[in-house]
Write a protein that holds these residues in place. Structure first.
Motif, PDB file in Angstrom:
ATOM      1  N   GLY A  19       0.826  -1.198   0.000  1.00  0.00           N
ATOM      2  CA  GLY A  19       0.000   0.000   0.000  1.00  0.00           C
ATOM      3  C   GLY A  19       0.856   1.242   0.000  1.00  0.00           C
ATOM      4  N   GLU A  20       0.216   2.350  -0.229  1.00  0.00           N
ATOM      5  CA  GLU A  20       0.916   3.632  -0.241  1.00  0.00           C
ATOM      6  C   GLU A  20       0.096   4.643   0.531  1.00  0.00           C
ATOM      7  OE1 GLU A  20       1.658   6.865  -3.627  1.00  0.00           O
ATOM      8  OE2 GLU A  20       2.687   4.964  -3.978  1.00  0.00           O
ATOM      9  N   CYS A  21       0.772   5.391   1.375  1.00  0.00           N
ATOM     10  CA  CYS A  21       0.148   6.424   2.168  1.00  0.00           C
ATOM     11  C   CYS A  21       0.978   7.694   1.958  1.00  0.00           C
ATOM     12  CB  CYS A  21       0.144   6.000   3.635  1.00  0.00           C
ATOM     13  SG  CYS A  21      -0.566   7.216   4.747  1.00  0.00           S
ATOM     14  N   THR A  22       0.324   8.801   1.612  1.00  0.00           N
ATOM     15  CA  THR A  22       1.062  10.025   1.281  1.00  0.00           C
ATOM     16  C   THR A  22       0.604  11.182   2.161  1.00  0.00           C
ATOM     17  OG1 THR A  22       1.080   9.248  -1.011  1.00  0.00           O
ATOM     18  CG2 THR A  22       1.697  11.524  -0.642  1.00  0.00           C
ATOM     19  N   PHE A  23       1.579  11.942   2.678  1.00  0.00           N
ATOM     20  CA  PHE A  23       1.330  13.148   3.470  1.00  0.00           C
ATOM     21  C   PHE A  23       2.081  14.287   2.811  1.00  0.00           C
ATOM     22  CE2 PHE A  23       0.296   9.878   6.357  1.00  0.00           C
ATOM     23  CZ  PHE A  23      -0.487  10.410   7.355  1.00  0.00           C
ATOM     24  N   ILE A  42      -0.162   7.466  12.064  1.00  0.00           N
ATOM     25  CA  ILE A  42      -0.058   7.313  10.614  1.00  0.00           C
ATOM     26  C   ILE A  42      -0.146   5.825  10.277  1.00  0.00           C
ATOM     27  CG2 ILE A  42       1.448   7.659   8.625  1.00  0.00           C
ATOM     28  CD1 ILE A  42       2.581  10.109  10.156  1.00  0.00           C
ATOM     29  N   VAL A  43       0.621   5.004  10.972  1.00  0.00           N
ATOM     30  CA  VAL A  43       0.563   3.547  10.827  1.00  0.00           C
ATOM     31  C   VAL A  43       0.588   2.963  12.228  1.00  0.00           C
ATOM     32  CG1 VAL A  43       1.717   1.483   9.956  1.00  0.00           C
ATOM     33  CG2 VAL A  43       1.849   3.595   8.650  1.00  0.00           C
ATOM     34  N   ARG A  44      -0.345   2.064  12.498  1.00  0.00           N
ATOM     35  CA  ARG A  44      -0.373   1.404  13.805  1.00  0.00           C
ATOM     36  C   ARG A  44      -0.782  -0.051  13.586  1.00  0.00           C
ATOM     37  NH1 ARG A  44      -3.611   3.320  19.229  1.00  0.00           N
ATOM     38  NH2 ARG A  44      -2.581   1.865  20.632  1.00  0.00           N
ATOM     39  N   SER A  45       0.200  -0.932  13.664  1.00  0.00           N
ATOM     40  CA  SER A  45      -0.049  -2.366  13.533  1.00  0.00           C
ATOM     41  C   SER A  45       0.855  -3.092  14.521  1.00  0.00           C
ATOM     42  CB  SER A  45       0.233  -2.838  12.098  1.00  0.00           C
ATOM     43  OG  SER A  45       1.625  -2.865  11.846  1.00  0.00           O
ATOM     44  N   SER A  46       0.759  -4.397  14.529  1.00  0.00           N
ATOM     45  CA  SER A  46       1.613  -5.164  15.436  1.00  0.00           C
ATOM     46  C   SER A  46       3.075  -5.120  14.999  1.00  0.00           C
ATOM     47  CB  SER A  46       1.133  -6.619  15.498  1.00  0.00           C
ATOM     48  OG  SER A  46       1.180  -7.202  14.209  1.00  0.00           O
ATOM     49  N   LEU A  47       3.326  -4.813  13.736  1.00  0.00           N
ATOM     50  CA  LEU A  47       4.698  -4.778  13.225  1.00  0.00           C
ATOM     51  C   LEU A  47       5.280  -3.372  13.140  1.00  0.00           C
ATOM     52  CD1 LEU A  47       4.345  -7.354  10.315  1.00  0.00           C
ATOM     53  CD2 LEU A  47       5.313  -7.739  12.578  1.00  0.00           C
ATOM     54  N   ARG A  56       3.060  14.346  13.998  1.00  0.00           N
ATOM     55  CA  ARG A  56       2.733  15.516  14.817  1.00  0.00           C
ATOM     56  C   ARG A  56       2.503  16.685  13.865  1.00  0.00           C
ATOM     57  NH1 ARG A  56       6.854  16.549  19.325  1.00  0.00           N
ATOM     58  NH2 ARG A  56       5.759  14.765  20.141  1.00  0.00           N
ATOM     59  N   TYR A  57       1.347  17.388  14.023  1.00  0.00           N
ATOM     60  CA  TYR A  57       0.990  18.520  13.153  1.00  0.00           C
ATOM     61  C   TYR A  57       0.888  19.777  13.958  1.00  0.00           C
ATOM     62  CZ  TYR A  57      -0.405  14.504  10.431  1.00  0.00           C
ATOM     63  OH  TYR A  57      -0.423  13.308   9.791  1.00  0.00           O
TER      64      TYR A  57
END
Length: 86
Positions: free
Chosen positions: A46-50, A74-79, A85-86
């Motif tokens: 996947g791709e996530c862009t900020f 932004i990403v929160r998983s077991s891995l 911060r904004y």
């Protein structure tokens, strides 16, 4: 008696020859050992862009809006765990 000895010798020779042929014609069994490793689980890429103040395009294509200061996952998983911060 000489004839009896020759017949017994011939029978013994034929018996040994039959055993040798039976041994040579047996199917050969081979044993191989290999290490089996199950396929690894494939995760979708996947791709996530900020960018900007902040503009966001999430992994699932969403475009949430953030106004004001704060901390967000932004990403929160077991891995993987990534906070912004904004």
């Amino acid at each position: 008696t000489i004839l009896y000895g020759r017949i017994c010798g011939l029978i013994l020779l034929l018996l040994l020859l039959a055993l040798l042929i039976a041994f040579l014609l047996q199917p050969q069994t081979t044993t191989t050992t290999t290490h089996y490793e199950p396929p690894r689980e494939q995760h979708p890429i996947g791709e996530c862009t900020f960018w900007g103040d902040p503009h966001v395009c999430t992994f699932d294509g969403g475009r949430p809006s953030f106004y004001g200061d704060g901390e967000y996952w932004i990403v929160r998983s077991s891995l993987v765990k990534i906070q912004g911060r904004y």
